[in-house]
Design an enzyme around this catalytic site. Structure first.
Site, PDB file in Angstrom:
ATOM      1  N   CYS A 167      26.813  20.803  35.105  1.00 31.00           N
ATOM      2  CA  CYS A 167      26.710  22.077  34.412  1.00 31.00           C
ATOM      3  C   CYS A 167      24.974  22.384  34.253  1.00 31.00           C
ATOM      4  CB  CYS A 167      27.512  22.253  33.277  1.00 31.00           C
ATOM      5  SG  CYS A 167      27.512  21.091  32.202  1.00 31.00           S
ATOM      6  N   GLU A 217      32.732  25.973  27.457  1.00 36.14           N
ATOM      7  CA  GLU A 217      31.432  25.696  28.107  1.00 36.14           C
ATOM      8  C   GLU A 217      31.729  25.966  29.694  1.00 36.14           C
ATOM      9  OE1 GLU A 217      29.096  23.556  30.416  1.00 36.14           O
ATOM     10  OE2 GLU A 217      29.610  21.801  29.307  1.00 36.14           O
TER      11      GLU A 217
END
Lengths: 490, 490
Positions: free
Chosen positions: B266, B229
């Protein structure tokens, strides 16, 4: 004439445009489309069977069966779409009062990944090719499909492609929903996989071919998933009590499985593991008598025949390998494979990686182990497989959990007292397995779950009810199974 | 002292041995294990919070929240295991009378893939680290976990690892069920990913780091799946009618989201797309007034600060980029980030790939588009994202299906009138997205479905009832949802 890259680019651009529309087509309408494809393939009738027969040497009877299976695969995907629960809808409703932070409304479902490139298999001109399982499941998912036609059955592929294109047109779907690209060279496949519009790849074939595409796809600026279903030697473990009770019967069953379709199945049993004792001698004797009567028959094409002959010769020439039997029936054609059984000791097998490689064709290697511990040791040294088979009494199955567990851990499908050939199209089928059986063990190529290769989860946060996809609307208009606030419900 | 390779080898061998036992542990027992881990982490109390605070500069209040979240993630996985339906059991019973061939009994469920290597994130020392979402879901799946401790919070990682190891021991699980490997160098991670025993990798962090591990794993003789990720700029589209109605309110909401946690999420909104008009001017003015008041604060560590300063400087120095605002509050420490908003025309943005890159920290770039078509064009040129957000009136959402569809197609989660920061731990959450947001859009890192990254389907053909896993026994002793002969049932 335009060059290759221009042609591929035009095909992929059309797929991209089609995706914008096709991804929004309802499950019911996609089901109609898949059934129309099946009907169009049926309508091709005997001329399709004859063309495939001429191109592949596969007997008509088997082609008729495969033809039926191909239509059934399309039907299976149509039913999956009509039922609808495959999208894995999850709904977590808003909790505006939650402290310290309210929870927004979040809803998730599987959506199509984008245009998919499909490479068909030489050994299944219908079921794993142009309108085969990869194409059916990708179209079901909502992905446009670009098929690279297999040169070994180019005309068959063209005919099936026409049937699909006709369905695209009849169903009023956009032009680029399906495309068929012919071409002999690896460059065609390479250009398709490297094209930025391609979002996933399906492949059925050799380890070399599948791994090459996997590597290409991972070296793209944007890597894309590749599901390659590749080789497998499908180990069969013959447990001693089972052999004591039924050595000859097991041998006859396996003589048939090993030579079925001249061994040209990815689930062909290429490796037999057993403890070296008189019951194994009986097994080998019966197997040999049966195999020596199996007539050599034409393989799919000259390339596959040469590959078989080459690998068979190399395998038989390895130190310590004994040829147990070769068919005694005379060859009547030049690309006919000679059914062959060989044997080797476990110690030599463990040390020689060449013997672990697939010999695609009617060939099987018997590995003679010293005892159960040695048998387990051999199993522990095997690579990933599509299938493993355990021929055993129920007591042996119960008393040898480590053998069972180890076999299960290396394969996608573990068979008890059966043969690996024969792949059912159903939910419970796993046609896949750890590398090198496939490039991603987390997916399978057969049955309704094969659709999962071509989809990805997408969440919608705080969306107005009426603008949500039907699958995620609170009233559940499609009446599908969903997880709503942690509960399975419909 | 043993060298690195020997150490890694010993750790991985233990994981391999543990897998043989741990993969057979029941869902209920694994749930107890996960809850024991959570309790042990809770028991570390304030000393854990203080250690993490010292190592990461993250404020205590946020660490306490993240600590709670980490335990909730373990609890979520425990509940998933107790409920049990996640194994996707499918049963197709035998059809002995079927012509031309009988159907064998086939049953399928998800089984653990093998030992998993987890790389934690610098920005979430608890929730995405040692006992974070990757570890929790992999342990839930039945996979031993080897964590590479993040050097930026090495002590925190050691403390949490001790809590997990204590739970392994208390629950009577094998030694190698969990391991923690410390080490600053890339060589440690490299050795773990390349080790033949590793069967999957979970990573949270930068594009460079995640892509490097992905490449390593794919170059192994046996490639293994990597779920990285990575970065995301999380585009936010401000539609004109929404801005006309609420420019200032939207600006205040986003001033907060952009600078939350010094932008070190993120899901931080790094890109704002809007049509250049007086309402956008109002938006920028309000946003600027709010951001200039946000005090610079220490980033996670010197490396992340230097990276932010470097990328910010490069971005601001690109031709045509205007710095709209920087915080006016004076810095009080050397690694404090200056919250910054910049703007650029769509034509320059489209031509300059540097402007599409993530600037990890409190930075956002406003792209001024000429009209809705131009806005769509910009969206079409974006790479894969974790999230996309649409700030719009309901009418605008309804009237602009192509903008909605295109945004949905590039991201994992599409948000309507909200902010991307804040990732709920629930079924409907998709925390993932097309590359470069992750290395495989078909999976997500948050919520119960995250377990799917670490499992693979396995079929049992013709197995005696009593030797089947409980999940697949006909009587359904675990009372889980299954598909039996094409029907969902419990």
């Amino acid at each position: 004439m335009e060059n290759l890259q221009q042609h591929i680019d035009s095909v992929m651009q059309k797929a991209s445009e089609a995706f914008k529309i096709y991804r929004k087509v309802s499950g019911k309408d996609k089901a109609v489309f898949l059934r129309t494809i099946a009907q169009n393939i049926l309508d091709l009738g005997d001329s399709l069977i004859q063309t495939a027969h001429q191109e592949t040497n596969i007997p008509e009877a088997r082609l008729i069966g495969e033809h039926t299976r191909t239509c059934f695969q399309l039907e299976t995907n149509a039913r999956l779409l009509e039922e609808g629960s495959w999208v894995e809808a999850r709904i977590d409703t808003a909790l505006p009062e939650r402290a310290p932070m309210p929870r927004p409304d979040i809803r998730k479902m599987l959506i199509p990944i984008g245009p998919v490139v499909v490479f068909g298999a030489s050994n299944f001109p219908f079921a794993y090719s142009t309108a085969g399982g990869d194409t059916a499941s990708a179209l079901a998912a909502g992905c446009p499909v670009v098929v690279k036609g297999h040169p070994a059955h180019a005309k068959t592929s063209e005919m099936v492609a026409e049937a699909v294109l006709k369905a695209v047109s009849t169903c009023g779907l956009p032009d680029g929903t399906f495309a068929h690209v012919a071409g002999h060279s690896f460059e065609v496949g390479r250009a398709l996989v490297l094209h930025p519009i391609a979002k996933a790849v399906g492949f059925t074939g050799s380890l070399n071919g599948g791994k090459a595409l996997f590597d290409l796809a991972n070296q793209r600026p944007e890597p894309i998933p590749v599901f390659s279903e590749m080789g497998s030697i499908n180990p069969v473990v013959l447990m001693p009590e089972k052999l004591k009770a039924e050595a000859s019967q097991v041998a006859l069953t396996y003589a048939n499985s090993i030579t079925l379709g001249m061994g040209q199945f990815c689930t062909n049993p290429g490796l037999i593991l057993a403890i070296d004792n008189p019951d194994l001698d009986t097994f080998i004797e019966t197997l040999s008598k049966a195999v020596e009567q199996v007539a050599p028959a034409a393989m799919l094409n000259a390339g596959i025949y040469q590959n078989f002959e080459g690998k068979r010769t190399v395998a038989l020439s390895q130190e310590g390998v004994k040829t147990e039997v070769e068919s005694l029936v005379e060859k009547t054609g030049i690309i006919q494979a000679i059914p062959t059984i060989a044997s080797v000791s476990s110690s030599i097998f463990l040390e020689n990686p060449t013997l672990h490689q697939e010999v695609f064709g009617p060939y099987s290697l018997i590995v003679k182990c010293t005892d159960l511990d040695n048998l387990l040791q051999v199993i522990q040294h095997l690579e990933g497989q599509l299938t493993s088979t355990l021929m055993a009494t129920e007591e042996e199955l119960q008393d040898n959990p480590e053998i069972v567990e180890t076999l299960r851990n290396i394969c996608g499908r573990l068979i008890f007292n059966g043969v690996p050939t024969g792949v059912e199209v159903c939910y419970a089928m796993q046609h896949g397995g750890p590398f090198p059986a496939t490039t991603d063990a987390r997916f399978g190529a057969v049955g309704p779950d094969a659709i999962k290769r071509w989809v990805r989860p997408a969440s919608f946060q705080n969306f107005p009810e009426k603008l949500l996809p039907a699958e995620l609307q609170s009233q559940n208009p499609l009446n599908i199974w969903r997880i709503v606030n942690d509960e399975w419900t419909r």
